[in-house]
Design an enzyme around this catalytic site. Structure first.
Site, PDB file in Angstrom:
ATOM      1  N   HIS A 137       0.819  -1.207   0.000  1.00  0.00           N
ATOM      2  CA  HIS A 137       0.000   0.000   0.000  1.00  0.00           C
ATOM      3  C   HIS A 137       0.855   1.261   0.000  1.00  0.00           C
ATOM      4  O   HIS A 137       0.488   2.268  -0.607  1.00  0.00           O
ATOM      5  CB  HIS A 137      -0.911  -0.009   1.234  1.00  0.00           C
TER       6      HIS A 137
ATOM      7  N   HIS B  45     -10.045   2.757  -0.865  1.00  0.00           N
ATOM      8  CA  HIS B  45     -10.267   2.384   0.532  1.00  0.00           C
ATOM      9  C   HIS B  45     -11.077   1.093   0.538  1.00  0.00           C
ATOM     10  O   HIS B  45     -12.150   1.003   1.129  1.00  0.00           O
ATOM     11  CB  HIS B  45     -10.976   3.510   1.295  1.00  0.00           C
TER      12      HIS B  45
END
Length: 768
Positions: free
Chosen positions: A46, A92
Site C-alpha cells: 500500500h 479504501h
C-alpha cells in the site's frame, strides 16, 4: 542489542523473513517493536508499491499542461488563465469491506487531504464503486453502508459529489472496491510540496488528536481478506468531516501566509509515513518528540503513536520564527497545532519518547529505498483466458427477427432490452446520488446521471459566477470484465472510454490518475493481469496524449472461497481522467433536446463483439470471448468530431455506446429526454443481437437540430471516420423503435416501459 522477534511477530507486521534480514542489515542491529512496525507499514504494498513500481515506470508522465506528476500528494495540470487543477484517485477497499460506513467516509476524507495539501481548494468528488450482486444480504449491507459513508462525509465537508460509476458483479462479493477521486482549484503559482528543507526549521503537527484508531491500516490494506478480517475493524479509521472542513480552511490560510515550507497529510501509516516521506523527498532528516503530540487516549506507546491512522492530521515544516503565526491560525479554527520537532541534516527519522530515542531509521530506508520485486511474467496467457477466448458467437442460439432462445425459452428483443435496463450495472444510480449533495458550492454544471462526465464550473473565490465560463470535466471508467478477459486490450479500452466520456460533454482530455485494483501479485496469473493492464494503460495514454500524474495501487483484493482458496476480484484498473471545458454554456448532456432532431452514430458497428459484453453476462450468464479492441486512430477521429460538433453548437446531445451496446445507449438517451425515436439499422451481416447489443470502442451517438444538419453533415464528409444518420427523435410519450433494413421492427417499446425497470432496479433489489 534488541532480542530477535519470533517469525510470528515478524509476519504479524506483514514483513517477509528475507525482508526482516534486510532490515537488520540496514540498521546494523535488530529493530525494536516501534521500528518493526514502521518498516511493516512503510514496506507494505500500500505504501511502497514493491510489486508494481517497475510496471508504473512505463507510464507517460509529461505533457505541456502537466505541472506536477507522480511523487507528490496529487497531480496538477494547467487550465490556463492562471488557474491550476489538482486531482487524484485513491482506494479504501479493505476498510470498506469490514466497516463500510467508516471505510468509505474516511476514503473521501483522505483523498480530500491529498488535494488541499497541495494548496488547492477541493471543488468536486467522484467515486468508482464495485459490489457483489444485490441478491446477497451482505453485499446489500456493504453497498448501503458505503453510500451512506460517502454521502455523510462529502455532504458535511461541503464538497459536491458530482459523478463516478458503479458496477455490480459476483467477482466483488465480499471484496468491494471503493475508489474516491477529488479535484481542487489552485489560483496561485505556489504549489505546496512535501519535501522538507531548511536545517533547523520547525516541524509542526496540526489538525486532530492522535488515538488508537486505524492501527496498521496500511498493512491491513496489503493483505487478503479472510474470515478473520472482521477482527481487523480497529484498523479502520474514524473520520470527522466537520473537523476536516476546518482543516481545509486553516491549511489554505496557512499556505497563503507564506510561512509553510512543506506539508504532508497523515494518511496511510500516519506519523511514520509523513515524517519519512517529507525527510526522504527533501534529502534531510526529521526529529519528532512524541510527548508533544496531542492525544485523545492515555497510555499510548511509541508503536501506537507511529502507526495510528487517526484522521484529519497534517505535518508541516515551517519557516523559522513563524511557528506561532501558524499555531494561531489553527487555534482560531479550533484545531490542534504544536511544534513537535525539527528538520535535521542527518537523513534519518529520529523519534523521541519520554526522554529517550524510541526509533532511529534512515529516511530513505522507509520511503525510497524499499524492497522491489521484479516478478517473472507468464510467457503465455493463463488457462482461464485461453479457454474464454475459445468462445464464439456461434455457440449461442440463432438470433432471429422475433428474438432468441435462451435456456429453452424464447425471448423477444423487447424482453432482452428490458432485462439489460434492469441490470443494476446499467440501471439508473438515482438511489445513490440522490443521497449526495451535488450542488453545494453552486458550481455543478451537470447533475449526476445527466451526461457521460461530470462538469464543474471553475470559479475563483473573488469572481462573479456569470463571468466564469471555463469548466473542468471529470470521469472514472473501467469495464473490468474486459480486463479480466484480456488485460492489455481491456486497459486500453478503459483509457479510451474515459476520454470518450469527456469528449461527449465537449471537454478536451488532459490527464489521468489511475487506481490499480488487483488480486495478489504473488500469483503468476495476478501478476500477468497487472503487468499487461499497465502496458495497456501506458499505450492508451500515449495514444490519447493524456499523461498519468499519479494514482494508487491496491493489491491483494481477494477473499477465500468455501474451500479456503483465494478468489481474486476482476482486475480493475480504474481510470480517472480530467478535461478542460472552454465554455460551460456549450456543454451537452445525454438526453435528446427536441422532437425532430436527427440522430447520428459516429464510428461504426463493424467492430462490435458480444465477447465480454453485458448482454452475454446478464442474458446468457456467460463471461467469455475477446473484448472489444481499440483502434486509436478511429477513436481520436470520433472524439474530435464530437467535440467539434459541440463547440460549433451543432450537437446538442451526446452519449457513448458502452455496456449494452447501441440499443442501451439509445434507450438511455430516450429515457433522459422522455422522447421516443425511430431508429433505422443499417443492412449488416452481423447477428442481430450483436448489432443491437454488441459492444465496441469508438462509438458516440449524437443529436443535431434540423437547421444544423447540413453544416454538420458537410463537416463529417470531410473527416476520415465512418458515420451514419440513424433516425429522428420522436415525440413525448412515444416509442423507441428499431427497424432493420428489411423494415422489420426488432424493438418497439414506449419510453415509459423503458423507464420503469431502469429507474427502479436498484431500489427494488434493496427491498428484497
Amino acid at each position: 542489542m534488541t532480542a530477535p522477534f519470533t517469525p510470528a511477530e515478524i509476519a504479524a507486521e506483514g514483513i517477509k523473513p528475507e525482508e526482516y534480514e534486510d532490515i537488520v542489515q540496514r540498521l546494523g542491529r535488530h529493530p525494536n517493536k516501534a521500528e518493526l512496525g514502521m518498516f511493516g507499514v512503510m514496506w507494505s504494498e500500500h505504501c511502497c508499491y514493491k510489486n508494481s513500481r517497475p510496471l508504473l515506470s512505463n507510464f507517460p508522465t509529461e505533457g505541456e499542461r502537466i505541472l506536477v506528476g507522480p511523487g507528490e500528494n496529487a497531480g496538477v495540470v494547467d487550465l490556463g488563465d492562471g488557474l491550476r487543477l489538482a486531482f487524484k484517485i485513491e482506494s479504501h477497499n479493505h476498510p470498506s469491506a469490514v466497516e463500510p460506513f467508516q471505510g468509505a467516509a474516511t476514503g473521501v476524507g483522505g483523498i480530500l487531504r491529498d488535494i488541499f495539501t497541495m494548496g488547492a481548494r477541493p471543488i468536486a468528488i467522484l467515486n468508482s464503486l464495485r459490489f457483489g450482486n444485490l441478491d446477497d444480504a451482505r453485499n446489500r449491507r456493504i453497498f448501503t453502508g458505503v453510500v451512506d459513508g460517502i454521502s455523510h462525509y462529502g455532504n458535511c465537508v461541503g464538497v459536491p459529489t458530482v459523478g463516478g460509476e458503479i458496477y455490480f458483479d459476483p467477482a466483488y462479493s465480499g471484496n468491494p472496491l471503493v475508489n474516491a477521486m477529488a479535484l481542487g482549484l489552485m489560483e496561485t503559482e505556489e504549489i505546496v510540496k512535501a519535501g522538507a528543507s531548511g536545517i533547523g526549521n520547525p516541524v509542526l503537527y496540526v489538525g486532530s488528536t492522535t488515538g488508537r484508531d486505524g492501527m496498521g491500516g496500511a498493512s491491513f490494506a496489503s493483505a487478503e481478506l479472510t474470515d478473520q478480517s472482521m477482527d481487523d475493524r480497529p484498523a479502520v479509521q474514524v473520520g470527522d468531516p466537520f473537523l476536516e472542513k476546518s482543516l481545509i480552511e486553516a491549511c489554505l490560510e496557512a499556505f497563503k501566509s507564506g510561512a509553510v515550507v512543506a506539508a504532508q497529510d497523515m494518511g496511510a501509516a500516519g506519523i511514520t509515513c509523513s515524517t519519512a516521506e517529507m525527510a526522504a523527498k527533501g534529502g534531510v532528516g526529521i526529529e519528532l518528540d512524541l510527548d508533544k503530540i496531542p492525544v485523545r487516549e492515555t497510555g499510548m506507546v511509541p508503536y501506537e503513536y507511529l502507526l495510528s491512522e487517526s484522521q484529519e492530521r497534517m505535518l508541516f515544516v515551517a519557516q523559522p520564527g513563524r511557528e506561532q503565526e501558524l499555531i494561531d491560525i489553527f487555534h482560531r479554527w479550533g484545531l490542534q497545532a504544536v511544534v513537535a520537532g525539527q528538520v535535521i541534516a542527518d537523513p534519518i527519522v529520529r523519534i523521541f519518547f519520554q526522554g529517550g530515542i524510541a526509533a532511529e531509521i534512515p529516511a530513505t530506508a522507509l520511503a525510497d529505498n524499499t524492497p522491489i520485486y521484479h516478478r517473472q511474467l507468464l510467457d503465455q496467457a493463463p488457462d482461464y483466458a485461453q479457454q474464454a477466448w475459445q468462445w464464439q458467437e456461434s455457440d449461442l442460439s440463432p438470433a432471429a427477427i422475433a428474438g432468441i432462445e435462451i435456456a429453452g425459452q424464447k425471448q423477444s428483443w423487447n424482453e432482452v432490452l428490458l432485462t439489460l435496463l434492469d441490470s443494476p450495472t446499467i440501471a439508473s444510480k438515482h438511489w445513490v446520488y440522490r443521497q449526495y449533495d451535488h450542488q453545494v458550492q453552486n458550481n455543478t454544471v451537470i447533475v449526476p446521471g445527466g451526461a457521460d462526465a461530470a462538469v464543474v464550473r471553475v470559479r475563483p473565490l473573488d469572481a462573479k459566477p456569470e463571468e466564469c465560463v471555463i469548466g473542468v470535466a471529470a470521469t472514472t471508467d473501467c469495464n473490468a470484465r474486459y480486463v479480466y478477459l484480456n488485460p492489455l486490450e481491456g486497459a486500453k479500452a478503459a483509457v479510451a472510454e474515459a476520454a470518450r466520456n469527456l469528449s461527449c460533454v465537449g471537454a478536451e482530455p488532459l490527464a489521468v490518475t489511475d487506481n490499480l485494483n488487483f488480486g495478489s501479485p504473488e500469483n503468476p496469473v495476478g501478476y500477468w493481469q497487472l503487468a499487461l493492464a499497465c502496458e495497456g494503460i501506458a499505450e492508451g495514454c500515449r495514444q490519447l496524449n493524456t499523461p498519468v500524474t499519479g494514482g494508487n495501487v491496491s493489491l491483494y483484493n481477494e477473499t477465500l472461497d468455501s474451500n479456503g482458496r483465494p478468489q481474486p476480484i476482476y482486475p480493475t484498473p480504474v481510470i480517472g481522467m480530467v478535461g478542460r471545458v472552454e465554455n460551460i454554456n456549450k456543454v451537452v448532456g445525454q438526453g435528446w433536446r427536441n422532437s425532430g432532431n436527427g440522430i447520428y452514430l459516429l464510428g461504426s458497428n463493424d467492430g462490435n463483439t458480444l465477447g465480454g459484453s453485458e448482454y452475454l453476462a446478464v442474458v446468457h450468464h456467460t463471461v467469455a470471448g475477446q473484448p472489444p479492441q481499440v483502434d486509436f486512430d478511429l477513436e481520436k477521429a470520433v472524439q474530435k468530431a464530437c467535440r467539434h460538433g459541440i463547440a460549433q453548437g451543432w450537437v446538442n446531445a451526446a452519449h457513448d455506446c458502452a455496456e449494452g451496446g447501441l440499443s442501451v445507449a439509445l434507450a438511455e438517451m430516450a429515457i433522459a429526454s422522455q422522447l421516443g425515436a425511430e431508429i433505422n439499422l443499417p443492412d449488416s451481416d452481423q447477428r442481430l443481437d450483436n448489432l443491437l447489443f454488441g459492444e465496441s470502442a469508438s462509438r458516440i451517438v449524437v443529436a443535431v437540430a434540423p437547421e444544423h444538419q447540413p453544416a454538420w453533415e458537410n463537416y463529417l464528409a470531410g473527416q476520415s471516420l465512418p458515420w451514419q444518420k440513424l433516425g429522428v427523435v420522436g415525440t413525448a410519450q412515444g416509442n423507441l423503435t428499431f427497424i432493420d433494413a428489411q423494415n422489420n421492427a426488432l424493438i418497439d417499446l414506449p419510453v415509459s416501459a423503458l423507464t420503469e425497470p431502469w429507474q427502479t432496479a436498484i431500489a427494488r433489489r434493496l427491498k428484497s
